[in-house]
Design an enzyme around this catalytic site. Sequence first.
Site, PDB file in Angstrom:
ATOM      1  N   HIS A   9      55.372  15.834 -54.922  1.00  0.00           N
ATOM      2  CA  HIS A   9      54.881  16.441 -56.160  1.00  0.00           C
ATOM      3  C   HIS A   9      55.038  15.454 -57.301  1.00  0.00           C
ATOM      4  O   HIS A   9      55.934  14.608 -57.296  1.00  0.00           O
ATOM      5  CB  HIS A   9      55.603  17.754 -56.472  1.00  0.00           C
ATOM      6  CG  HIS A   9      57.098  17.668 -56.500  1.00  0.00           C
ATOM      7  ND1 HIS A   9      57.863  17.640 -55.359  1.00  0.00           N
ATOM      8  CD2 HIS A   9      57.980  17.590 -57.526  1.00  0.00           C
ATOM      9  CE1 HIS A   9      59.144  17.564 -55.681  1.00  0.00           C
ATOM     10  NE2 HIS A   9      59.241  17.524 -56.996  1.00  0.00           N
TER      11      HIS A   9
ATOM     12  N   HIS B 170      58.614  18.213 -50.723  1.00  0.00           N
ATOM     13  CA  HIS B 170      57.145  18.214 -50.586  1.00  0.00           C
ATOM     14  C   HIS B 170      56.647  17.393 -51.761  1.00  0.00           C
ATOM     15  O   HIS B 170      56.989  17.704 -52.928  1.00  0.00           O
ATOM     16  CB  HIS B 170      56.631  19.661 -50.619  1.00  0.00           C
ATOM     17  CG  HIS B 170      55.137  19.810 -50.498  1.00  0.00           C
ATOM     18  ND1 HIS B 170      54.533  20.580 -49.515  1.00  0.00           N
ATOM     19  CD2 HIS B 170      54.112  19.316 -51.251  1.00  0.00           C
ATOM     20  CE1 HIS B 170      53.210  20.548 -49.662  1.00  0.00           C
ATOM     21  NE2 HIS B 170      52.927  19.786 -50.718  1.00  0.00           N
TER      22      HIS B 170
ATOM     23  N   HIS C 200      55.384  15.435 -61.428  1.00  0.00           N
ATOM     24  CA  HIS C 200      55.643  16.189 -62.652  1.00  0.00           C
ATOM     25  C   HIS C 200      54.791  15.614 -63.769  1.00  0.00           C
ATOM     26  O   HIS C 200      54.769  14.380 -63.960  1.00  0.00           O
ATOM     27  CB  HIS C 200      57.105  16.026 -63.086  1.00  0.00           C
ATOM     28  CG  HIS C 200      58.130  16.510 -62.112  1.00  0.00           C
ATOM     29  ND1 HIS C 200      58.823  17.683 -62.277  1.00  0.00           N
ATOM     30  CD2 HIS C 200      58.614  15.960 -60.963  1.00  0.00           C
ATOM     31  CE1 HIS C 200      59.685  17.844 -61.290  1.00  0.00           C
ATOM     32  NE2 HIS C 200      59.586  16.806 -60.472  1.00  0.00           N
TER      33      HIS C 200
ATOM     34  N   CYS D 155      54.652  24.239 -49.628  1.00  0.00           N
ATOM     35  CA  CYS D 155      53.612  24.649 -48.671  1.00  0.00           C
ATOM     36  C   CYS D 155      53.308  26.127 -48.846  1.00  0.00           C
ATOM     37  O   CYS D 155      52.141  26.540 -48.800  1.00  0.00           O
ATOM     38  CB  CYS D 155      54.044  24.360 -47.236  1.00  0.00           C
ATOM     39  SG  CYS D 155      53.860  22.639 -46.728  1.00  0.00           S
TER      40      CYS D 155
ATOM     41  N   THR E 163      64.538  17.724 -55.317  1.00  0.00           N
ATOM     42  CA  THR E 163      65.119  18.967 -54.798  1.00  0.00           C
ATOM     43  C   THR E 163      64.165  19.707 -53.869  1.00  0.00           C
ATOM     44  O   THR E 163      64.609  20.538 -53.078  1.00  0.00           O
ATOM     45  CB  THR E 163      65.535  19.906 -55.946  1.00  0.00           C
ATOM     46  OG1 THR E 163      64.389  20.204 -56.749  1.00  0.00           O
ATOM     47  CG2 THR E 163      66.612  19.272 -56.813  1.00  0.00           C
TER      48      THR E 163
HETATM   49  P1  AMP Z   1      62.196  17.791 -57.992  1.00  0.00           P
HETATM   50  O1  AMP Z   1      63.578  18.174 -58.489  1.00  0.00           O
HETATM   51  O2  AMP Z   1      61.664  16.508 -58.530  1.00  0.00           O
HETATM   52  O3  AMP Z   1      62.135  17.897 -56.479  1.00  0.00           O
HETATM   53  O4  AMP Z   1      61.213  18.884 -58.581  1.00  0.00           O
HETATM   54  C1  AMP Z   1      61.143  20.184 -58.079  1.00  0.00           C
HETATM   55  C2  AMP Z   1      60.702  21.059 -59.217  1.00  0.00           C
HETATM   56  O5  AMP Z   1      60.247  22.282 -58.682  1.00  0.00           O
HETATM   57  C3  AMP Z   1      61.810  21.403 -60.228  1.00  0.00           C
HETATM   58  O6  AMP Z   1      61.427  20.928 -61.522  1.00  0.00           O
HETATM   59  C4  AMP Z   1      61.883  22.939 -60.159  1.00  0.00           C
HETATM   60  O7  AMP Z   1      62.103  23.530 -61.422  1.00  0.00           O
HETATM   61  C5  AMP Z   1      60.521  23.287 -59.604  1.00  0.00           C
HETATM   62  N1  AMP Z   1      60.439  24.544 -58.884  1.00  0.00           N
HETATM   63  C6  AMP Z   1      61.297  25.018 -57.943  1.00  0.00           C
HETATM   64  N2  AMP Z   1      60.868  26.211 -57.474  1.00  0.00           N
HETATM   65  C7  AMP Z   1      59.705  26.486 -58.126  1.00  0.00           C
HETATM   66  C8  AMP Z   1      58.774  27.571 -58.087  1.00  0.00           C
HETATM   67  N3  AMP Z   1      58.940  28.619 -57.268  1.00  0.00           N
HETATM   68  N4  AMP Z   1      57.709  27.533 -58.911  1.00  0.00           N
HETATM   69  C9  AMP Z   1      57.528  26.470 -59.745  1.00  0.00           C
HETATM   70  N5  AMP Z   1      58.341  25.416 -59.817  1.00  0.00           N
HETATM   71  C10 AMP Z   1      59.431  25.428 -59.031  1.00  0.00           C
HETATM   72 ZN    ZN Z   2      55.412  21.317 -47.775  1.00  0.00          ZN
END
Ligand code: AMP
Ligand code: ZN
Length: 110
Positions: free
Chosen positions: A97, A95, A99, A6, A92
Site C-alpha cells: 500500500h 499487503h 499512503h 485483500c 503493520t
Molecule cells: P502501515 O503501518 O504502513 O502498514 O499502514 C497500514 C495502515 O492501514 C495504517 O495507517 C492503518 O491506520 C491503516 N488501517 C488499518 N486498518 C484499516 C482499515 N480497516 N481501514 C482503513 N485503514 C486501515
Molecule cells: Zn492482501
Amino acid sequence: MDCLFCKIAAGEIPSNKVYEDEQVLAFYDIAPAAPVHVLFIPKTHLAGVRDVTAENATVVAHIFAVIPQVAAQLGVTDYRIVSNNGADAGQTVQHLHFHLLAGRELGAMG
Ligand code: AMP
Ligand code: ZN
C-alpha cells in the site's frame, strides 16, 4: 489468505472508498496521520515493495498514474507518498500500500 487489505479489496470489510477500478482501490486511512490520508492498494496480493518484480510492476505504475488524479480530485497539490516495507519501517499490514499524506506541512522524513 487472511489479509485485511485483500478483504477490503474484495468488499468483505467496508472501507471509505475514494477511487476504484479493476486493478486498484483507494480508501481513507482509518487512523489518519494528516488531514488527508488515503491508502492506495493493488487488488492483487503483494506483501509489500519487496514483492514487486519486473513482471508485476505494471500495477504499481498504474497506481502511480491514479495517485495524481485522486490528489487533484481531493484538491491537494502538495503531498507525500509513503510505502513502509517491513517491521522496522513501520509496516503493520502485509499487503502493498501507498499512503498519500496531505493537508498540512509534513516536515522532515525520519
Ligand atoms: P502501515 O503501518 O504502513 O502498514 O499502514 C497500514 C495502515 O492501514 C495504517 O495507517 C492503518 O491506520 C491503516 N488501517 C488499518 N486498518 C484499516 C482499515 N480497516 N481501514 C482503513 N485503514 C486501515
Ligand atoms: Zn492482501
